[in-house]
Motif scaffolding. Structure first.
Motif, mmCIF file in Angstrom:
data_model
loop_
_atom_site.group_PDB
_atom_site.id
_atom_site.type_symbol
_atom_site.label_atom_id
_atom_site.label_comp_id
_atom_site.label_asym_id
_atom_site.label_seq_id
_atom_site.Cartn_x
_atom_site.Cartn_y
_atom_site.Cartn_z
ATOM 1 N N VAL A 91 91.272 -37.865 67.326
ATOM 2 C CA VAL A 91 92.252 -37.598 68.429
ATOM 3 C C VAL A 91 91.976 -39.196 69.450
ATOM 4 N N ILE B 138 93.329 -27.054 80.976
ATOM 5 C CA ILE B 138 94.793 -27.748 80.588
ATOM 6 C C ILE B 138 95.570 -27.397 81.611
ATOM 7 N N VAL C 81 92.287 -35.611 77.208
ATOM 8 C CA VAL C 81 93.120 -35.796 76.202
ATOM 9 C C VAL C 81 94.439 -35.801 76.961
ATOM 10 N N ASN D 3 98.974 -36.633 77.192
ATOM 11 C CA ASN D 3 100.245 -36.534 76.574
ATOM 12 C C ASN D 3 100.424 -35.346 75.767
ATOM 13 N N LEU D 4 99.838 -34.229 76.161
ATOM 14 C CA LEU D 4 100.049 -32.948 75.405
ATOM 15 C C LEU D 4 101.384 -32.331 75.569
ATOM 16 N N SER D 5 101.854 -31.390 74.868
ATOM 17 C CA SER D 5 102.927 -30.587 75.381
ATOM 18 C C SER D 5 102.491 -29.299 74.977
ATOM 19 N N GLY D 6 103.300 -28.394 75.553
ATOM 20 C CA GLY D 6 102.745 -26.802 75.591
ATOM 21 C C GLY D 6 103.844 -25.966 75.962
ATOM 22 N N GLU E 78 92.981 -23.565 65.963
ATOM 23 C CA GLU E 78 93.518 -25.058 65.904
ATOM 24 C C GLU E 78 94.167 -25.379 64.565
ATOM 25 N N THR F 9 99.397 -25.086 72.950
ATOM 26 C CA THR F 9 99.286 -26.503 73.631
ATOM 27 C C THR F 9 99.303 -27.392 72.215
ATOM 28 N N ILE F 10 100.080 -28.590 72.266
ATOM 29 C CA ILE F 10 100.403 -29.557 71.081
ATOM 30 C C ILE F 10 99.547 -30.712 71.518
ATOM 31 N N VAL F 11 98.576 -31.308 70.628
ATOM 32 C CA VAL F 11 97.982 -32.421 70.784
ATOM 33 C C VAL F 11 98.742 -33.264 69.643
ATOM 34 N N ILE G 68 99.611 -33.481 64.125
ATOM 35 C CA ILE G 68 99.601 -32.703 65.297
ATOM 36 C C ILE G 68 98.241 -31.709 65.303
#
Lengths: 108, 108, 108
Positions: free
Chosen positions: A39, B15, B39, B41-44, C13, C37-39, C64
């Motif tokens: 990451v 989060i 961390v 720039n996550l999306s969710g 994960e 949640t998406i990294v 991802i």
């Protein structure tokens, strides 16, 4: 639905400055770790363990976290291998318990 | 190879929307947390606990995850400190067990 | 300070190539997972379990990690649902124990 048998492994989360990525992945490779995920572009803050109160990271440092799932037998050798690095550089390693469905992906 | 003594800590993964980053890191600082990693720039996606079925996050929101390793004694004060925020805003805190090699980096 | 009651959940994960994001989130949605949640923009390396020694990911692949907190009852159905995908594609699922303060956010 088939029952899924889960296998225990250890997850290492290695947080360090991005400039040291190759050192860390080389060490993982040489220890026999079969895979890892990185990451990037993290930020962080912390104090240095040896010189308490000094900044470990500035808010502006580009950190990375390397995530690796390894068998228990590799935890001590890896922590031992990283120790001289973390004596001289900032960063941390978190060790935790995880389970995976496919052990073959993680064993040498 | 030296045996590495590992010490138990709790990992918090917080989060929340990126716009609230300073609120969260200020709270961690004031509680005595010695370091954290962010961390970005996550999306969710998720539903809101109080109003089930409503969207918690849109796919387009910029979320962050703040990772902090803290002694057990800080878990309740931190969860308590974040509670009013999460009563009013979206987000979650995950608590889990980790181990670290260097306790000094994480204790006040 | 109020005592915070924590509730156990399982954290998944799911690490896979970014091009398969919709497949994975659709599967989570259909299984009743309430949020994730998406990294993004990870990199990684690994060998494929079925064909040991072959590269699982190249350093350049955009990976991802989808993080989801789910009740224990959903773990087997989800692992079962992802199994055909991971028979044909690279990637891994880590399962671990977490605790959360608000169970309502994660239960259908």
């Amino acid at each position: 639905m088939n029952a899924i048998k889960l296998h225990p492994l250890k997850k290492l989360e290695i947080i360090l400055a991005g400039e040291h990525k190759e050192f860390a992945t080389d060490l993982l490779d040489r220890a026999g770790v079969k895979g890892y995920t990185i990451v990037g572009n993290l930020s962080g803050k912390g104090s240095h363990g040896l010189y308490g109160g000094h900044l470990m990271f500035n808010e502006d440092d580009v950190l990375i976290m390397i995530i690796a799932a390894v068998p228990q037998s590799l935890v001590d050798p890896l922590l031992d291998g990283f120790q001289p690095f973390f004596d001289a550089h900032s960063g941390v390693i978190f060790v935790s318990d995880i389970q995976v469905g496919r052990l073959a992906k993680f064993m040498a």
